[in-house]
Scaffold this motif. Sequence first.
Motif: not given
Length: 485
Positions: A236-246
């Motif tokens: 939700e906060d746009g963090g690149e780590d979460a995008v990458h792991q998703a």
Amino acid sequence: MGQDVELKLDLAGEEIVDLVAAGLVSGEPVVLARHVVYYDTPDRALRAAGFSLRIRKDAEGYVQIAKAVGGGIASVFARPKWERNVENDTPVLDDTTPIRAFLGRRADEIQPVFEVATERRRWSVLWEGTRIEMALDRGSIVAGDRKAPIAEIKLKLEDGKPDGLFSFARRLGAVMPLRLGVLSKAERGYGLTASPARAVKADPVALVADMSVSAAFRTIAHACIRQFRMNEDLMEDGGEDAVHQARVALRRLRSAFSVFNLLLEGETGARLADEVKWLAGVLGSVRDLDVLVARCKDDALRARLAEARATAFREAAATLAGPRARALMLDVEEWLVCGSWQTQRRTREIRTQPLADFAAGALDRLRRKVKKGGRDLADVDDEARHAVRKDAKKLRYAAGFFAALFDRKRQKRRYGRFIDALEALQDRLGVLNDTADMPEVLARLGFDEKALTAFTKTEPQSSAGMLAAAAEAHEALIDTKRFWR
């Protein structure tokens, strides 16, 4: 199988439609107000050992529940649950549970960790000949000064076929923004007691040798879905780590489809694999820009790339919130539970072979592809090297899927060396792939060739040097002993 099917659906927002007015339920619900306190030691020794301890208060009084939730010491107990009435919210830790025997004097350190307060509304639903228990939970989880809302629906199949339960879930999803739920209230509560996670990496997959090949695929696929959903919630906060792991979770799921492809023949499996690929591509557009922003040495260009990345993320977030993406995980879950791939006569031999034999055969096939594709790696074109990179990723994910099946001391040592060699190859091929793709990505974003000069200093080696390093890493991998043999 049908009687064990349950679904949890998380509401993307807190707005809940009038279910009666929508024609989804009828009659007055049974209403239950509950307050539950979870207990543990300050260093979370109970959780580490695979136990949970909670006291539930409702209209009938206090009930203490100790439970073996899997993993750790708790996994050795045949009895999964110890339940008793208590007088108040102080735990009773006597010989009716294994907790004091496990903790000894440290049992006196047990204290409240977090509390869950909910109001549950429960209906019995008849949908397309299927009897379903539906529970709507609303409330909150509180851990110290941190708080998280609860808004979720649980569906339990009481009578009929699982297909009806999934059909009803889709009907609910048509009137409310629902996503497949993967976290228990306890997991969410413990999450509030720790530092906020930026992303969730893949957990080891819990395979055991006597598991069927079909059950192994379901276990692996569920692990991938869990990783994706947990990171989706962190995006939700746009963090690149979460995008990458998703995106990693979706790639792992695609790899699972590939590893088990001989078992999964059929139009439904192919369609779902294509849908997972589509969703990974949605996140890929954001990830490409994350890579460019991180490598760009020109401040003005980096600012423009960051703006493009923000736009790409907003578009990806809108897609994830849309009906197609929200329905995908539910579609995969239904196929895992109800799909005909589990009973087809032509795949019976595959389904009934020992799991370790299936795993070894799959790993051998993937290794052969990497070995063959990587011959003369320094002399092939970018497309061929990219194919080797994709095959190496599949091999890496498959190795992680099946690692628990090869757990003798020698196999564990070989596994570590094999993964190190495989990751070294992936890293070198990744640099080559990013360099090859950069002109196309920049052009797609509207930048001219001059923009490339902002990235040239990021590579410490010449192209020839990078190619030689990749070829050397490939040779080292092929020389590394296989951990599954």
